[in-house]
Design a protein around this motif. Structure first.
Motif, PDB file in Angstrom:
ATOM      1  N   SER A  42     -17.744  79.024 -20.670  1.00  0.00           N
ATOM      2  CA  SER A  42     -17.802  80.363 -20.096  1.00  0.00           C
ATOM      3  C   SER A  42     -18.387  81.291 -21.141  1.00  0.00           C
ATOM      4  O   SER A  42     -18.451  80.959 -22.334  1.00  0.00           O
ATOM      5  CB  SER A  42     -16.396  80.849 -19.709  1.00  0.00           C
ATOM      6  OG  SER A  42     -15.583  81.004 -20.870  1.00  0.00           O
ATOM      7  N   ALA A  43     -18.821  82.461 -20.705  1.00  0.00           N
ATOM      8  CA  ALA A  43     -19.359  83.446 -21.655  1.00  0.00           C
ATOM      9  C   ALA A  43     -18.301  83.817 -22.683  1.00  0.00           C
ATOM     10  O   ALA A  43     -18.595  83.986 -23.873  1.00  0.00           O
ATOM     11  CB  ALA A  43     -19.849  84.688 -20.906  1.00  0.00           C
ATOM     12  N   GLY A  44     -17.054  83.936 -22.241  1.00  0.00           N
ATOM     13  CA  GLY A  44     -15.976  84.280 -23.164  1.00  0.00           C
ATOM     14  C   GLY A  44     -15.747  83.207 -24.202  1.00  0.00           C
ATOM     15  O   GLY A  44     -15.550  83.504 -25.384  1.00  0.00           O
ATOM     16  N   LEU A  45     -15.788  81.956 -23.786  1.00  0.00           N
ATOM     17  CA  LEU A  45     -15.602  80.857 -24.723  1.00  0.00           C
ATOM     18  C   LEU A  45     -16.800  80.751 -25.671  1.00  0.00           C
ATOM     19  O   LEU A  45     -16.632  80.507 -26.873  1.00  0.00           O
ATOM     20  CB  LEU A  45     -15.403  79.554 -23.964  1.00  0.00           C
ATOM     21  CG  LEU A  45     -14.768  78.384 -24.719  1.00  0.00           C
ATOM     22  CD1 LEU A  45     -13.416  78.772 -25.295  1.00  0.00           C
ATOM     23  CD2 LEU A  45     -14.627  77.184 -23.785  1.00  0.00           C
ATOM     24  N   ASP A  46     -17.998  80.952 -25.148  1.00  0.00           N
ATOM     25  CA  ASP A  46     -19.189  80.922 -25.996  1.00  0.00           C
ATOM     26  C   ASP A  46     -19.124  81.994 -27.081  1.00  0.00           C
ATOM     27  O   ASP A  46     -19.600  81.793 -28.199  1.00  0.00           O
ATOM     28  CB  ASP A  46     -20.449  81.116 -25.161  1.00  0.00           C
ATOM     29  CG  ASP A  46     -20.786  79.892 -24.323  1.00  0.00           C
ATOM     30  OD1 ASP A  46     -20.269  78.801 -24.634  1.00  0.00           O
ATOM     31  OD2 ASP A  46     -21.543  80.030 -23.350  1.00  0.00           O
ATOM     32  N   ALA A  47     -18.510  83.126 -26.754  1.00  0.00           N
ATOM     33  CA  ALA A  47     -18.397  84.222 -27.732  1.00  0.00           C
ATOM     34  C   ALA A  47     -17.482  83.843 -28.897  1.00  0.00           C
ATOM     35  O   ALA A  47     -17.563  84.459 -29.969  1.00  0.00           O
ATOM     36  CB  ALA A  47     -17.880  85.484 -27.051  1.00  0.00           C
ATOM     37  N   LEU A  48     -16.632  82.832 -28.715  1.00  0.00           N
ATOM     38  CA  LEU A  48     -15.722  82.393 -29.774  1.00  0.00           C
ATOM     39  C   LEU A  48     -16.320  81.256 -30.602  1.00  0.00           C
ATOM     40  O   LEU A  48     -15.687  80.785 -31.548  1.00  0.00           O
ATOM     41  CB  LEU A  48     -14.401  81.917 -29.173  1.00  0.00           C
ATOM     42  CG  LEU A  48     -13.582  82.945 -28.380  1.00  0.00           C
ATOM     43  CD1 LEU A  48     -12.345  82.275 -27.796  1.00  0.00           C
ATOM     44  CD2 LEU A  48     -13.189  84.133 -29.242  1.00  0.00           C
ATOM     45  N   ALA A  49     -17.509  80.808 -30.240  1.00  0.00           N
ATOM     46  CA  ALA A  49     -18.084  79.612 -30.855  1.00  0.00           C
ATOM     47  C   ALA A  49     -18.174  79.746 -32.365  1.00  0.00           C
ATOM     48  O   ALA A  49     -18.455  80.812 -32.905  1.00  0.00           O
ATOM     49  CB  ALA A  49     -19.466  79.338 -30.268  1.00  0.00           C
ATOM     50  N   GLY A  50     -17.920  78.628 -33.053  1.00  0.00           N
ATOM     51  CA  GLY A  50     -17.980  78.574 -34.506  1.00  0.00           C
ATOM     52  C   GLY A  50     -17.398  77.270 -34.988  1.00  0.00           C
ATOM     53  O   GLY A  50     -16.965  76.414 -34.185  1.00  0.00           O
ATOM     54  N   GLY A  51     -17.331  77.094 -36.281  1.00  0.00           N
ATOM     55  CA  GLY A  51     -16.868  75.846 -36.839  1.00  0.00           C
ATOM     56  C   GLY A  51     -15.411  75.540 -36.586  1.00  0.00           C
ATOM     57  O   GLY A  51     -14.994  74.386 -36.715  1.00  0.00           O
ATOM     58  N   SER A  52     -14.636  76.546 -36.241  1.00  0.00           N
ATOM     59  CA  SER A  52     -13.202  76.328 -36.011  1.00  0.00           C
ATOM     60  C   SER A  52     -12.872  76.086 -34.550  1.00  0.00           C
ATOM     61  O   SER A  52     -11.699  75.919 -34.200  1.00  0.00           O
ATOM     62  CB  SER A  52     -12.397  77.534 -36.513  1.00  0.00           C
ATOM     63  OG  SER A  52     -12.491  77.656 -37.908  1.00  0.00           O
TER      64      SER A  52
END
Length: 268
Positions: A42-52
């Motif tokens: 989702s757009a919201g999950l994509d906004a949290l993307a990163g190594g963690s």
């Protein structure tokens, strides 16, 4: 307050939107590494993307899916410290509410229990050995006020969540002495896609009440459900409680139910 979660590993189911997305974001902000399970991104999950953050695309109606999610957490981050069983609500393709016990069929009941109870059972079964290997952990099960407030509406959902409450107590008794704490958070009606999406609960209730979606969300639903606060719960309000229960600072809290429902439950 330092919740002492930095560097720990969490698995969050149903993490692409609503409560699950808020939980994933909150745990990441506390320094955790998060494995987020959901059918899609989702757009919201994509906004949290990163190594963690690792996203695992799964359908939790598949009996093998919860185990795969936990295995991915072990593969990516070395183990599991926290499991948040958030996936729940209407099974994929189902619209709620249903207004009578007579409405759901046997298949509807089976799907409701698969999604709201059995997926959590399977995730817990996979996660507990990993937690014990690390000396303990925390499981937070997202239940519902409907588990303790029986009504003719969504009878199958309420029964599945009542099972979740019972499961939580049983697990806390068995695994608490080994360092695994198990608690429940019981939301009331939360402002999520279940309510707001087209054809969702707000539209269904609007059709029954002869009004519109916005009126249902702002006044009809809070009044119908007796919410003392006069509004639906914000997902972040659930996530904040989940983070506290996941924290070692809640080390003496197990087998407990935390109600975050806007005053929906009235009983002592």
């Amino acid at each position: 307050m330092d919740l002492q979660l930095s560097g720990r590993v969490a698995v969050v189911t149903g993490a692409s939107k609503g409560i699950g997305l808020a939980v994933a974001g909150t745990l990441l902000a506390e320094g955790m590494r998060v494995v987020a399970a959901s059918r899609g991104r989702s757009a919201g999950l994509d906004a949290l993307a990163g190594g963690s953050l690792v996203h695992v695309p799964v359908d939790l109606m598949d009996p093998e899916a919860p185990g795969r999610v936990v295995a991915r957490a072990v593969e990516e981050f070395g183990g599991v410290d926290v499991l948040v069983n958030n996936a729940g609500g209407p099974p994929p393709g189902v619209k709620l509410p249903r207004f009578s016990f007579m409405a759901p069929t046997d298949d509807d009941w089976r799907e409701m229990f698969e999604f709201n109870l059995f997926s959590a059972v399977r995730a817990i079964r996979a996660a507990i050995p990993q937690m014990l290997r690390r000396g303990g952990g925390a499981i937070v099960n997202i239940s519902s006020g409907s588990a303790r407030q029986p009504a003719p509406m969504n009878v199958d959902y309420g029964a599945a969540k009542a099972g979740m409450n019972n499961l939580t107590k049983a697990l806390s008794e068995e695994f608490g002495p080994q360092g695994v704490r198990v608690n429940t958070v019981s939301p009331g009606p939360v402002l999520t896609a279940w309510w707001t999406e087209e054809g969702g609960a707000a539209d269904i209730i609007a059709g029954q009440a002869g009004t519109d979606r916005e009126s249902v969300l702002k006044s009809v639903a809070p009044e119908m459900m007796g919410l003392t606060t006069g509004r639906l719960v914000d997902p972040q309000e659930i996530a904040d409680v989940v983070a506290l229960l996941a924290s070692p600072r809640s080390g003496s809290t197990t087998g407990a139910e935390f109600v975050v429902d806007g005053g929906f439950l009235k009983a002592v």
